[in-house]
Design a protein around this motif. Structure first.
Motif, short mmCIF file in Angstrom:
data_model
loop_
_atom_site.label_atom_id
_atom_site.label_comp_id
_atom_site.label_asym_id
_atom_site.label_seq_id
_atom_site.Cartn_x
_atom_site.Cartn_y
_atom_site.Cartn_z
N ASN A 16 0.81 -1.22 0.00
CA ASN A 16 0.00 0.00 0.00
C ASN A 16 0.84 1.28 0.00
OD1 ASN A 16 -2.45 -1.33 -0.12
ND2 ASN A 16 -2.70 -1.43 2.09
N GLY A 17 2.16 1.15 -0.19
CA GLY A 17 3.00 2.33 -0.38
C GLY A 17 3.81 2.80 0.80
N VAL A 18 3.79 2.08 1.91
CA VAL A 18 4.62 2.43 3.06
C VAL A 18 6.00 1.82 2.83
CG1 VAL A 18 4.89 2.34 5.57
CG2 VAL A 18 2.59 2.42 4.57
N SER A 19 7.04 2.62 2.94
CA SER A 19 8.39 2.11 2.70
C SER A 19 8.91 1.35 3.91
CB SER A 19 9.35 3.26 2.36
OG SER A 19 9.64 4.01 3.52
N LYS A 20 9.90 0.50 3.66
CA LYS A 20 10.54 -0.21 4.76
C LYS A 20 11.17 0.79 5.73
CE LYS A 20 13.21 -3.64 3.48
NZ LYS A 20 14.02 -4.64 2.74
N GLY A 21 11.73 1.86 5.22
CA GLY A 21 12.31 2.89 6.08
C GLY A 21 11.27 3.53 6.98
N GLU A 22 10.09 3.79 6.42
CA GLU A 22 9.01 4.37 7.24
C GLU A 22 8.53 3.39 8.31
OE1 GLU A 22 6.76 7.45 4.28
OE2 GLU A 22 6.59 5.31 3.81
N LEU A 23 8.47 2.12 7.95
CA LEU A 23 8.09 1.11 8.95
C LEU A 23 9.14 1.01 10.04
CD1 LEU A 23 6.64 -1.58 6.54
CD2 LEU A 23 5.35 -0.22 8.22
N SER A 24 10.40 1.09 9.68
CA SER A 24 11.48 1.09 10.66
C SER A 24 11.35 2.27 11.62
CB SER A 24 12.84 1.12 9.94
OG SER A 24 13.89 1.26 10.87
N GLU A 25 11.09 3.44 11.07
CA GLU A 25 10.91 4.64 11.89
C GLU A 25 9.70 4.51 12.80
OE1 GLU A 25 12.71 7.43 12.47
OE2 GLU A 25 14.28 6.46 11.29
N ALA A 26 8.61 3.98 12.27
CA ALA A 26 7.39 3.81 13.07
C ALA A 26 7.64 2.87 14.24
CB ALA A 26 6.25 3.29 12.20
#
Length: 107
Positions: A68-78
């Motif tokens: 759905n467009g969430v990057s792995k980097g964004e998931l790591s940050e979250a």
């Protein structure tokens, strides 16, 4: 249950009505509402699963988040951010699941 089997699929044989409730209304109606993008819904869902420590569901929703467009980097940050709200053990477990499901964070 195998690593690739979704918990909902594994449970369907025992609780088919429950699986139907997940398909409709959750995925057929709630996820299709226009008030939030699927990307945002994925990020919110991942956050809820991390802080509530729901490892059985997390892998499938991490994959869906990337779709759905969430990057792995964004998931790591979250996940890093959520350590302060949901606790370090939950965040460490989520990180390990994310690595298993999505692979290492590049760069």
């Amino acid at each position: 249950m195998t690593e690739k089997t979704r918990p909902r699929d594994a449970a369907k044989a025992f609780t088919p009505a429950l699986a139907d409730f997940v398909d409709d209304p959750l995925f057929a109606k709630v996820w299709e509402r226009v008030g939030l993008s699927k990307r945002d819904r994925s990020l919110i869902t991942v956050a809820a699963l991390v802080v509530m420590y729901r490892p059985e569901e997390l892998g499938a929703h991490l994959r869906r988040a990337v779709e759905n467009g969430v990057s792995k980097g964004e998931l790591s940050e979250a996940i890093t951010h959520l350590a302060f709200y949901g606790g370090y053990p939950a965040a460490i477990s989520a990180s390990a699941i994310a690595h298993d499901v999505l692979g290492a964070l590049e760069g």
